[in-house]
Design a protein around this motif. Sequence first.
Motif, short mmCIF file in Angstrom:
data_model
loop_
_atom_site.label_atom_id
_atom_site.label_comp_id
_atom_site.label_asym_id
_atom_site.label_seq_id
_atom_site.Cartn_x
_atom_site.Cartn_y
_atom_site.Cartn_z
N GLY A 139 0.93 -1.12 -0.10
CA GLY A 139 -0.30 0.08 0.21
C GLY A 139 0.99 0.72 -0.01
N PRO A 140 -0.12 2.50 -0.17
CA PRO A 140 0.50 3.62 0.45
C PRO A 140 1.54 4.08 1.44
CG PRO A 140 -1.55 4.10 -0.27
CD PRO A 140 -1.39 2.50 -0.41
N ALA A 141 0.76 3.26 2.23
CA ALA A 141 1.08 4.14 3.58
C ALA A 141 0.21 3.84 5.03
CB ALA A 141 -0.09 5.53 4.13
N GLY A 142 0.79 3.64 6.06
CA GLY A 142 0.76 2.90 6.90
C GLY A 142 0.91 3.37 8.53
N ALA A 143 1.24 2.90 9.63
CA ALA A 143 1.05 2.96 10.85
C ALA A 143 1.63 1.64 11.08
CB ALA A 143 0.02 3.81 11.35
N SER A 144 2.57 2.28 12.10
CA SER A 144 3.50 1.44 13.15
C SER A 144 3.85 1.58 14.63
CB SER A 144 4.02 0.19 12.32
OG SER A 144 5.58 0.57 12.14
N GLU A 145 4.37 1.06 15.79
CA GLU A 145 4.67 1.39 16.54
C GLU A 145 6.61 0.03 16.72
OE1 GLU A 145 1.50 1.16 20.06
OE2 GLU A 145 0.79 1.63 18.01
N TYR A 146 6.85 1.18 16.88
CA TYR A 146 8.06 -0.13 17.34
C TYR A 146 8.98 0.54 18.26
CZ TYR A 146 11.35 3.81 15.47
OH TYR A 146 12.06 4.79 14.93
N ARG A 147 9.73 -0.44 19.31
CA ARG A 147 10.76 0.14 19.96
C ARG A 147 12.74 0.33 19.42
NH1 ARG A 147 9.81 -2.70 25.32
NH2 ARG A 147 8.47 -1.32 25.73
N SER A 148 12.55 0.62 19.24
CA SER A 148 14.67 0.72 19.18
C SER A 148 15.55 1.63 20.34
CB SER A 148 14.89 1.64 18.01
OG SER A 148 14.36 3.00 18.71
N ALA A 149 16.70 1.25 20.36
CA ALA A 149 17.36 1.73 21.39
C ALA A 149 17.44 2.81 21.40
CB ALA A 149 18.78 1.95 20.26
N GLU A 150 16.54 3.62 20.39
CA GLU A 150 15.93 5.13 21.02
C GLU A 150 15.26 4.97 22.28
OE1 GLU A 150 17.22 8.41 17.83
OE2 GLU A 150 16.60 6.97 16.73
N GLY A 151 14.34 3.91 22.16
CA GLY A 151 13.31 4.25 22.67
C GLY A 151 11.94 3.85 22.25
N ASP A 152 10.30 3.51 22.37
CA ASP A 152 9.26 3.61 22.05
C ASP A 152 8.50 4.74 20.64
OD1 ASP A 152 9.55 0.95 23.54
OD2 ASP A 152 7.88 1.55 24.54
N PHE A 153 8.56 4.04 19.73
CA PHE A 153 7.90 4.82 18.65
C PHE A 153 6.40 5.25 18.20
CE2 PHE A 153 13.01 5.90 18.86
CZ PHE A 153 12.32 6.95 18.76
N ILE A 154 5.58 6.39 18.23
CA ILE A 154 4.60 5.69 17.28
C ILE A 154 5.09 6.19 15.62
CG2 ILE A 154 2.63 6.89 17.25
CD1 ILE A 154 2.48 7.21 20.09
N ALA A 155 4.99 5.81 14.75
CA ALA A 155 5.72 5.69 13.37
C ALA A 155 4.55 5.83 11.93
CB ALA A 155 6.60 5.26 13.54
N ALA A 156 4.60 6.29 11.74
CA ALA A 156 3.68 5.95 9.85
C ALA A 156 4.35 6.01 8.68
CB ALA A 156 2.46 7.52 9.77
N TRP A 157 4.30 5.78 7.76
CA TRP A 157 5.33 5.60 6.59
C TRP A 157 4.21 5.63 5.80
CZ3 TRP A 157 3.94 2.44 2.92
CH2 TRP A 157 3.35 1.08 3.05
N ALA A 158 5.18 6.88 4.63
CA ALA A 158 4.51 6.75 3.28
C ALA A 158 5.40 6.77 1.97
CB ALA A 158 3.20 8.64 3.57
N ARG A 159 4.08 6.03 0.94
CA ARG A 159 5.47 5.82 -0.68
C ARG A 159 5.06 7.35 -1.38
NH1 ARG A 159 4.50 0.77 -1.40
NH2 ARG A 159 6.23 0.65 0.29
N THR A 160 6.10 7.95 -1.93
CA THR A 160 6.07 9.33 -3.20
C THR A 160 5.90 8.11 -4.28
OG1 THR A 160 8.29 8.68 -3.76
CG2 THR A 160 7.72 10.19 -2.13
N ALA A 161 4.68 9.28 -5.33
CA ALA A 161 3.96 8.31 -6.30
C ALA A 161 5.30 8.36 -7.39
CB ALA A 161 2.94 8.95 -6.86
N LYS A 162 5.92 9.19 -7.12
CA LYS A 162 7.62 8.99 -8.16
C LYS A 162 8.88 8.69 -6.80
CE LYS A 162 5.92 12.05 -11.06
NZ LYS A 162 4.68 11.92 -11.13
N ALA A 163 9.83 7.63 -7.52
CA ALA A 163 10.60 7.36 -7.69
C ALA A 163 10.46 6.42 -6.26
CB ALA A 163 11.89 8.83 -6.79
#
Length: 591
Positions: A217-241
């Motif tokens: 899909g073009p976008a989505g959300a997820s939560e993740y844990r990294s060394a920096e801490g817990d994050f609420i994150a989302a991503w979106a893909r550009t139509a170009k490139a």
Amino acid sequence: MRRSIRYQMVGLVGLMLVGALAVYLFLANGIVGSDKLSSLRDVTEVLARTAAGQVDASLDALGGKLRYFGRARPEPLTLFDEADGVLSLKLYQRSGTEWVELMSWVADGAPTAVGDSPDLTPLQLDLVKVAGMVVQNVSVGGTALARITVAATDEVVVSAKVRPDRLLRPGGAHPMYRVYLLDAGGQVLAHLDAAKVLSRADLAALPVVNDALRAEGPAGASEYRSAEGDFIAAWARTAKAQLVVVAEAPREEAFRATRQLTTRALVFGAAMIGLAVGLAIYFSRRVSQPLLALEQTIKRIAHGELGAEVEMKSTAEIGSLAESFNQMSRELARRSEELDQKNQQLVQSEKMSAIGELSAGLAHEVKNPMVGIVGFAQLGQESTSLDEAREYFALIDSDAQRANGILQNLLEFARPPDVEQEVLEFNQVVQGAVRLTAHQLQLNGVRMHVEYADGLPKIRGNGNQLRQVLLNLLMNASQAMEGALEKHLYVQTKGGDAGAQVSVRDVGPGIAPEAQARIFEPFFTTKPRGKGTGLGLSVSRSIIEAHRGEIRVESELGKGATFFIRLPSADELRESAPAFPEVDDLKATRH
Ligand code: ADP
């Protein structure tokens, strides 16, 4: 353990408030938390999508110009303006299977790295032809650079280097959010952290980036844990490139407001609980203090202070309770006084009835000295000498003293009840009663056997009343033996640790077990109407109990009856009961 009503009330209020606060916090945290999380996800996703849209718009504009440049090849400065931020251009033309660099242009004032440094990233021009547009991180040394390569025609490819922040401004969003741009392989293109751009950091391992690279899909959300801490994150893909924009916020920071709300709710709740407990203590004290005063007064009444009243300060229910209580106490005092008077009358009338029974014996007792007096007076009149007359006078005096003693004894016994207590010789009390009845018993044909023990402890009480008790026992015994062939009455005193004791035993018919349980009840009598009142033993028990003593009977049918009276020693009384009960305390009819 008995807890005071006050502590119970305060505890209950405290418990209820703590419970209410805990439930409120639990529910509020759950609702606000989940609500906040879902709205944060939405906001982050919108942010990622918006940023991706901006990147697309930039790429669209720049891509269009680059394609035009590839086809028409105008003077670069006439086509690209300041807003495009193009730092260098390169134009490649296919020649057979080879690509030939036809043109290279570097903008004035561009960092030297743009032109000088070698291209680190190999440009696969055929790939560009297929993809239409490729964006790569080509940062060199300390200069962050992004290269956009487009296919202008089948034969011509144009590439331009721009500053990455022309594509995406990483610091544009709310400071809580971090927005960055990655190429199709997960390498950083634009990031707030310049080092990540310069080092072309590969973030493909981050869960959110991993999701983005693999998702369809073009976008989505997820939560993740990294060394920096817990994050609420989302991503979106550009139509170009096929670039990926990631927007994320540290969970810690995103929920700061919620945590603040919880903390404030806790502080507020604690303050409210404190206030409520304080108020509960105040009000419960207002309730419990009058109750305590009431309890104290009840204790005073129980200790005999009838009529004691509780002080009334409070109003409403407690006040009216206190008023009713005081009324009850006054009524109790009044009735107790009435009852005491009746008791005294009862004791007195019982005494008079005993005197009635004794009258025959007493009359005889008085008659004997009277006969003597009359005889000696007549003899005195006939006497011839003063000496002889004196002898008769002496005899008259002795007989008169005897009669007077008997009457004195009788008067003493018959006088209205007094309440005076004194230390007494127990044997003397018993002797007094024996003397009063001796003649009557003799008339009834009863043989008395009296035994006085030595060294009896002194007792404390009212001699007149104690004599009345003994007299009643002696007369009862004599009456019980009426009609018997052998009439023996044994009176015996005894001492010991338990104070002083006297037993009165007869050889009459005895008392049946069911009657034994009732003989001390008022008005219980087996004697014919007019003979017995049924009050003697009941009054006797009242008197003995008022002296802190005990009276009991042992009997077997056909084998006579023995009554025992035990009285505490005067010493024992002083130790155990500081105030000797007044005779007013008699409660003859209350059993
Ligand atoms: P009263 O003598 O007027 O009947 P009391 O209270 O003195 O009242 O006695 C109650 C009853 O106890 C008597 O009626 C009698 O039945 C019983 N009683 C008391 N003393 C003796 C005794 N020594 N032997 C047998 N019965 C007794």
